[in-house]
Every structure is written in structure tokens, then in C-alpha cells.
Scaffold this motif. Structure first.
Motif, PDB file in Angstrom:
ATOM      1  N   ARG A 194      -7.114   0.606   5.452  1.00 43.02           N
ATOM      2  CA  ARG A 194      -5.863   1.288   5.120  1.00 43.02           C
ATOM      3  C   ARG A 194      -4.692   0.611   5.813  1.00 43.02           C
ATOM      4  O   ARG A 194      -3.597   0.541   5.263  1.00 43.02           O
ATOM      5  CB  ARG A 194      -5.955   2.756   5.523  1.00 43.02           C
ATOM      6  CG  ARG A 194      -7.114   3.450   4.849  1.00 43.02           C
ATOM      7  CD  ARG A 194      -7.099   4.924   5.062  1.00 43.02           C
ATOM      8  NE  ARG A 194      -6.307   5.542   4.026  1.00 43.02           N
ATOM      9  CZ  ARG A 194      -6.187   6.864   3.879  1.00 43.02           C
ATOM     10  NH1 ARG A 194      -6.794   7.670   4.707  1.00 43.02           N
ATOM     11  NH2 ARG A 194      -5.465   7.352   2.901  1.00 43.02           N
ATOM     12  N   ALA A 195      -4.949   0.107   7.019  1.00 39.91           N
ATOM     13  CA  ALA A 195      -3.881  -0.594   7.744  1.00 39.91           C
ATOM     14  C   ALA A 195      -3.472  -1.855   6.988  1.00 39.91           C
ATOM     15  O   ALA A 195      -2.297  -2.121   6.771  1.00 39.91           O
ATOM     16  CB  ALA A 195      -4.351  -0.935   9.155  1.00 39.91           C
ATOM     17  N   ALA A 197      -3.848  -2.476   3.869  1.00 33.70           N
ATOM     18  CA  ALA A 197      -3.238  -2.100   2.595  1.00 33.70           C
ATOM     19  C   ALA A 197      -1.794  -1.634   2.799  1.00 33.70           C
ATOM     20  O   ALA A 197      -0.888  -2.036   2.069  1.00 33.70           O
ATOM     21  CB  ALA A 197      -4.049  -0.990   1.931  1.00 33.70           C
ATOM     22  N   LEU A 198      -1.593  -0.821   3.806  1.00 32.70           N
ATOM     23  CA  LEU A 198      -0.265  -0.252   4.058  1.00 32.70           C
ATOM     24  C   LEU A 198       0.720  -1.329   4.509  1.00 32.70           C
ATOM     25  O   LEU A 198       1.841  -1.418   4.021  1.00 32.70           O
ATOM     26  CB  LEU A 198      -0.392   0.845   5.115  1.00 32.70           C
ATOM     27  CG  LEU A 198       0.884   1.551   5.551  1.00 32.70           C
ATOM     28  CD1 LEU A 198       1.583   2.202   4.370  1.00 32.70           C
ATOM     29  CD2 LEU A 198       0.558   2.613   6.584  1.00 32.70           C
ATOM     30  N   ASP A 199       0.291  -2.154   5.436  1.00 28.26           N
ATOM     31  CA  ASP A 199       1.181  -3.196   5.963  1.00 28.26           C
ATOM     32  C   ASP A 199       1.610  -4.178   4.881  1.00 28.26           C
ATOM     33  O   ASP A 199       2.714  -4.690   4.913  1.00 28.26           O
ATOM     34  CB  ASP A 199       0.460  -4.020   7.038  1.00 28.26           C
ATOM     35  CG  ASP A 199       0.471  -3.339   8.383  1.00 28.26           C
ATOM     36  OD1 ASP A 199       1.141  -2.311   8.523  1.00 28.26           O
ATOM     37  OD2 ASP A 199      -0.205  -3.856   9.291  1.00 28.26           O
ATOM     38  N   GLN A 201       1.150  -3.807   1.432  1.00 28.07           N
ATOM     39  CA  GLN A 201       1.328  -3.247   0.084  1.00 28.07           C
ATOM     40  C   GLN A 201       0.416  -3.982  -0.898  1.00 28.07           C
ATOM     41  O   GLN A 201       0.853  -4.547  -1.900  1.00 28.07           O
ATOM     42  CB  GLN A 201       2.800  -3.308  -0.332  1.00 28.07           C
ATOM     43  CG  GLN A 201       3.676  -2.499   0.627  1.00 28.07           C
ATOM     44  CD  GLN A 201       5.141  -2.472   0.253  1.00 28.07           C
ATOM     45  OE1 GLN A 201       5.693  -3.498  -0.116  1.00 28.07           O
ATOM     46  NE2 GLN A 201       5.776  -1.317   0.360  1.00 28.07           N
ATOM     47  N   TYR A 228      -3.769   1.329  -2.544  1.00 24.08           N
ATOM     48  CA  TYR A 228      -2.575   1.521  -1.746  1.00 24.08           C
ATOM     49  C   TYR A 228      -2.759   2.818  -0.975  1.00 24.08           C
ATOM     50  O   TYR A 228      -3.797   3.442  -1.025  1.00 24.08           O
ATOM     51  CB  TYR A 228      -1.308   1.485  -2.630  1.00 24.08           C
ATOM     52  CG  TYR A 228      -0.049   1.518  -1.810  1.00 24.08           C
ATOM     53  CD1 TYR A 228       0.958   2.435  -2.080  1.00 24.08           C
ATOM     54  CD2 TYR A 228       0.123   0.652  -0.749  1.00 24.08           C
ATOM     55  CE1 TYR A 228       2.113   2.481  -1.320  1.00 24.08           C
ATOM     56  CE2 TYR A 228       1.275   0.695   0.008  1.00 24.08           C
ATOM     57  CZ  TYR A 228       2.249   1.621  -0.268  1.00 24.08           C
ATOM     58  OH  TYR A 228       3.352   1.668   0.479  1.00 24.08           O
ATOM     59  N   VAL A 229      -1.836   3.234  -0.211  1.00 25.02           N
ATOM     60  CA  VAL A 229      -2.116   4.325   0.716  1.00 25.02           C
ATOM     61  C   VAL A 229      -2.024   5.720   0.134  1.00 25.02           C
ATOM     62  O   VAL A 229      -2.389   6.678   0.787  1.00 25.02           O
ATOM     63  CB  VAL A 229      -1.176   4.261   1.925  1.00 25.02           C
ATOM     64  CG1 VAL A 229      -1.593   3.157   2.845  1.00 25.02           C
ATOM     65  CG2 VAL A 229       0.238   4.103   1.459  1.00 25.02           C
ATOM     66  N   ARG A 248       6.242  -1.645  -4.313  1.00 27.26           N
ATOM     67  CA  ARG A 248       6.872  -2.729  -3.551  1.00 27.26           C
ATOM     68  C   ARG A 248       8.388  -2.713  -3.719  1.00 27.26           C
ATOM     69  O   ARG A 248       9.117  -3.139  -2.838  1.00 27.26           O
ATOM     70  CB  ARG A 248       6.303  -4.077  -3.988  1.00 27.26           C
ATOM     71  CG  ARG A 248       4.888  -4.288  -3.463  1.00 27.26           C
ATOM     72  CD  ARG A 248       4.297  -5.594  -3.950  1.00 27.26           C
ATOM     73  NE  ARG A 248       3.038  -5.884  -3.270  1.00 27.26           N
ATOM     74  CZ  ARG A 248       2.406  -7.051  -3.355  1.00 27.26           C
ATOM     75  NH1 ARG A 248       2.895  -8.019  -4.080  1.00 27.26           N
ATOM     76  NH2 ARG A 248       1.283  -7.232  -2.691  1.00 27.26           N
TER      77      ARG A 248
END
Ligand code: AKG
Length: 272
Positions: A194-195, A197-199, A201, A228-229, A248
Motif C-alpha cells: 500500500r505504501a 501504491a500510495l507514494d 500512484q 490504488y489506495v 494522478r
């Protein structure tokens, strides 16, 4: 024109030290994934084979028996196949390598694990891949008709810089064949994905071997796709590139970076 949606399949299979049996399961399960519309299929690290004492025993050249079969499977099912990872022997050295094939069965790239898994958590888990393996020295991205993909293997996922570089190279999906363990798996496996993905995008997908309590290395399992988150799906997802483009644009962090203050740069693009 790129298709905006495609079906990504993650194959989580029970991996044993019986290579022929693993390969025939792969053949059957990839076919099943293709039958359900899978266009990009991700296989796990084959940890039992990669477990260090087995490493040299199972090492193969690429192309070799396993990758020949993966190539056939990609071609038979007309899809992109991210072939998990296998022990590769080349020039007297061993690597933990992921081979990626295209729909004609062509070998698109080999990603050799860049960050070797050397950790020591007393009483829990100690692993020293570098005693046996050599690290790869290059980043690996490839294009499908749907999106650009960045490849890492297992421990590579812990390194945010690699994912950032893949993002800079235009990747919309990051794939990590993996096999976390029963200590770091519950603590970090999902969080890391998740990190990343989040960082960045990006979509992030991982494939793990199924958990086998009787195995000498017990994998955490939990193959995942982070869409994505906003949502987290475990298997059966449909990445949507339009959605990603919208996100984005709505939260435009890529254009808001302070390149005047910091940079993440690849210093060397070696071979292998
Ligand atoms: O990072 C972790 O905790 C596990 C990594 C791993 O199992 C590997 O890279 O082989």
C-alpha cells in the motif's frame, strides 16, 4: 490506443520441491486465469526451490527447462507472464531471477533480484541470501498493450527508491513476486504494497506461494493487488488506467515534486 482496463491475474499456488509438479500446476492455473480473461499473469517466487540449500540444486540457465515451459504457456494463452522467480545460474554465479514473457512466448526481460534478503531477527528469522546469491544490477520495466510495468522480487519491495524510479519511468503497475515469512509477513507485506501504491500512484501486485505449514519455509501467502489506495482487493481485480490517470490528475504529486530540493536518480544501469 491503449485499452483502459484489463484483467490482471495473480496465481497463488502451493509450491513444493517437486519441480515437474510445480510446472504442471503452473500450466493448468495460467490456462484457468486466461480462461477468465487474464491478460497479465503473475506467478510467485518458488521459495521451496529457492530455499538456500536447494538453490544450487535447482539452478537453471535462462533459457532453460523452466523458462522454456513458461514461454510456451505465455504463447499458448496469448498473455504476458511474469514468471515468479527461479534460481538462475550464469557464469558461475547464482541469481534470484524473474523472467517475463510476452504473448508470442518471447522473453521480454530478466529481472535479477537487486536487494538480497539478508536479515536477522533474533529467535524469529535469519536469512542470508548473499551467502549464496549475487545481486542483479539493473532496473526492469516492460510494456504491455495496457500499461507499463516495473518488476521487483520480494525484498526489492522494501526499497521505496526502486518504486519511485519505476514511477519516473512511467510505470502504472508494479509487480513483486514474493514469499514473505510468518514474522515479517503479518507485519509488513500488505503495508509495504500500500505504501508503494500510495507514494507512486501505481497499482501494485504481489504473488506468494500458498502457505504450507509443513514446508521448511512457511510462506505468509496473501497474494494481493492494491488497486490504488481507495480499495484493496485480494485477487480478481481489474486495473483501470483511466481511473489511475484521474487520480494522478486530482492529486498531482508527480508535478509537485520539489526537484530543486531533492532527487531520486539511478546512478548506474548495469547488465543483469
Ligand atoms: O522482506 C521480507 O520481510 C521478506 C523478504 C523475502 O522473503 C525475500 O526477499 O526473499
Amino acid at each position: 490506443l491503449l485499452d483502459k482496463q484489463f484483467r490482471l491475474a495473480v496465481v497463488q499456488l502451493q509450491v513444493s520441491s517437486d519441480k515437474a509438479n510445480n510446472l504442471s500446476k503452473v500450466r493448468r492455473l495460467v490456462k484457468e486465469a486466461a480462461g477468465q480473461g487474464g491478460k497479465v499473469v503473475l506467478l510467485p517466487v518458488r521459495r521451496s526451490e529457492c530455499f538456500l540449500s536447494f538453490f544450487s540444486k535447482y539452478a537453471e540457465k535462462i533459457p532453460g527447462e523452466t523458462t522454456q515451459m513458461l514461454s510456451e504457456v505465455a504463447k499458448e494463452n496469448k498473455l504476458h507472464l511474469v514468471g515468479g522467480s527461479i534460481p538462475e545460474e550464469d557464469g558461475g554465479k547464482l541469481y534470484n531471477t524473474c523472467a517475463v514473457f510476452g504473448p508470442e512466448g518471447e522473453l521480454i526481460l530478466k529481472h535479477r533480484k537487486i536487494h538480497l534478503f539478508d536479515i536477522d531477527v533474533p529467535g524469529k528469522i535469519r536469512f542470508q541470501e548473499s551467502e549464496t546469491l549475487s545481486p542483479g544490477n539493473s532496473l526492469s520495466t516492460f510494456d504491455t498493450p495496457f500499461c507499463r510495468v516495473g518488476v521487483g522480487i520480494c525484498y526489492d519491495m522494501r526499497f521505496a527508491e526502486l518504486a519511485q524510479l519505476y514511477n519516473r519511468k512511467g510505470c502504472q503497475l508494479l509487480v513483486y513476486p514474493g514469499a514473505f515469512n510468518m514474522t515479517t509477513g503479518p507485519a509488513h507485506w500488505e503495508l509495504l504494497q500500500r505504501a508503494r501504491a500510495l507514494d507512486n500512484q501505481t497499482y501494485v501486485a504481489t504473488a506468494s506461494p500458498a502457505r504450507d505449514e509443513a514446508a521448511s519455509y512457511v510462506a505468509w501467502g496473501h497474494s494481493t493487488v492494491v488497486l490504488y489506495v481507495l480499495t484493496l482487493h485480494v485477487c480478481g481485480p481489474t486495473p483501470d488506467l483511466q481511473y489511475l490517470a484521474d487520480v494522478r490528475q486530482q492529486i498531482p504529486i508527480s508535478s509537485q515534486r520539489r526537484d530543486d530540493l531533492y532527487a531520486v536518480t539511478a546512478v548506474q544501469q548495469g547488465s543483469g
